[in-house]
Design an enzyme around this catalytic site. Structure first.
Site, PDB file in Angstrom:
ATOM      1  N   SER A  21       0.838  -1.200   0.000  1.00  0.00           N
ATOM      2  CA  SER A  21       0.000   0.000   0.000  1.00  0.00           C
ATOM      3  C   SER A  21       0.874   1.251   0.000  1.00  0.00           C
ATOM      4  O   SER A  21       2.048   1.184  -0.385  1.00  0.00           O
ATOM      5  CB  SER A  21      -0.940  -0.022   1.220  1.00  0.00           C
ATOM      6  OG  SER A  21      -1.952   0.950   1.068  1.00  0.00           O
ATOM      7  N   ASN A  22       0.328   2.384   0.410  1.00  0.00           N
ATOM      8  CA  ASN A  22       1.082   3.640   0.440  1.00  0.00           C
ATOM      9  C   ASN A  22       0.504   4.518   1.555  1.00  0.00           C
ATOM     10  O   ASN A  22      -0.533   4.175   2.125  1.00  0.00           O
ATOM     11  CB  ASN A  22       1.019   4.320  -0.937  1.00  0.00           C
ATOM     12  CG  ASN A  22      -0.406   4.662  -1.307  1.00  0.00           C
ATOM     13  OD1 ASN A  22      -1.033   5.517  -0.696  1.00  0.00           O
ATOM     14  ND2 ASN A  22      -0.953   3.958  -2.289  1.00  0.00           N
ATOM     15  N   PRO A  23       1.144   5.653   1.860  1.00  0.00           N
ATOM     16  CA  PRO A  23       0.737   6.408   3.063  1.00  0.00           C
ATOM     17  C   PRO A  23      -0.477   7.331   2.891  1.00  0.00           C
ATOM     18  O   PRO A  23      -0.743   8.159   3.779  1.00  0.00           O
ATOM     19  CB  PRO A  23       1.972   7.266   3.393  1.00  0.00           C
ATOM     20  CG  PRO A  23       3.021   6.909   2.414  1.00  0.00           C
ATOM     21  CD  PRO A  23       2.389   6.189   1.274  1.00  0.00           C
TER      22      PRO A  23
END
Ligand code: PMT
Length: 217
Positions: A21-23
């Site tokens: 995923s990513n932030p």
């Protein structure tokens, strides 16, 4: 105007307990949805996994993966009868694991190599719908960059057939993922650039909605 906003990250599962995923927290996209609803537009918000409340007056569809987000956007947009704008603020994972194990993978069965396959590019899929929609579907993207944000944004804007793209350099202090503020430039397919100063994401959202209303009165 009908406004469809995507927000937040996507999760691409490796097994039931691990994902890529990513932030992204969804703050930027939720601010756009809230502002569009405040201005009286009919707003659908398609949200990846985030911990934010639904803004007032907004219909929300929750999704997890990029493929789910793509299906949700395409089913909401269809072939629009009414002028519809899609604002794609989500940080969609470009890749997913080639397979997702049904049970938690044991460390002893992992060899340190993860095979990935491409996810659909949602905006590019929408560009196909846009061609058939006779001008009723308009697309606005975001570009998260870690360097020359404007140059990359012009390329993405043309490639994805966008009305304009909101470029942010996510390495700049106070901009990009997670924070309450952002520093963006509106970049147009002809290379025109409007640089905005650092401001709250709500103020960026207000500028985006104002620009939509200006372009599509
Ligand atoms: O959520 P926050 O914490 O508030 O953070 C905000 C943000 C940094 C996530 C936001 O401002 C932002 O930049 N969003 C876009 C992030 C991104 O994925 O950019 P990109 O340059 O990789 O993608 C370009 C455009 O294509 C984006 O509009 C993206 O939504 C879209 N895209 C990307 C991949 C894909 N498979 N399908 C897409 O439609």
């Amino acid at each position: 105007m009908r406004v469809v906003v995507t927000a937040g990250p996507t999760r691409e599962f490796i097994d039931p307990v691990r994902f890529l995923s990513n932030p992204s927290t969804g703050r930027m996209g939720f601010a756009v949805a809230a502002e569009a609803a405040r201005c009286g537009h009919d707003v659908v918000l398609i949200a990846g996994p985030v911990a934010l409340p639904t803004p007032k007056g907004v219909s929300r569809v929750d999704v997890v993966s990029a493929r789910e987000m793509c299906d949700a956007v395409l089913s909401v947009v269809g072939l629009p009868d009414n002028p519809t704008v899609v604002v794609s603020a989500a940080a969609v994972a470009d890749w997913r694991p080639a397979t997702c194990a049904r049970k938690k993978l044991k460390k002893r069965h992992m060899d340190g190599v993860l095979n990935l396959v491409r996810n659909p590019d949602i905006l590019k899929r929408l560009a196909g719908v846009e061609r058939r929609a006779g001008g009723n579907l308009r697309l606005v993207g975001f570009a998260a960059e870690t360097g020359d944000a404007v140059c990359e944004a012009v390329r993405k804007c043309r490639e994805k057939r966008l009305s304009f793209i909101v470029a942010n350099d996510v390495t700049e202090p106070g901009a990009g993922f997670g924070v309450e503020t952002n520093k963006v430039a509106f970049v147009y397919p002809d290379g025109q650039v409007e640089q905005l100063p650092l401001m709250s994401k709500r103020s960026v959202a207000r500028r985006i909605v104002r620009q939509l209303q200006h372009l599509y009165p």
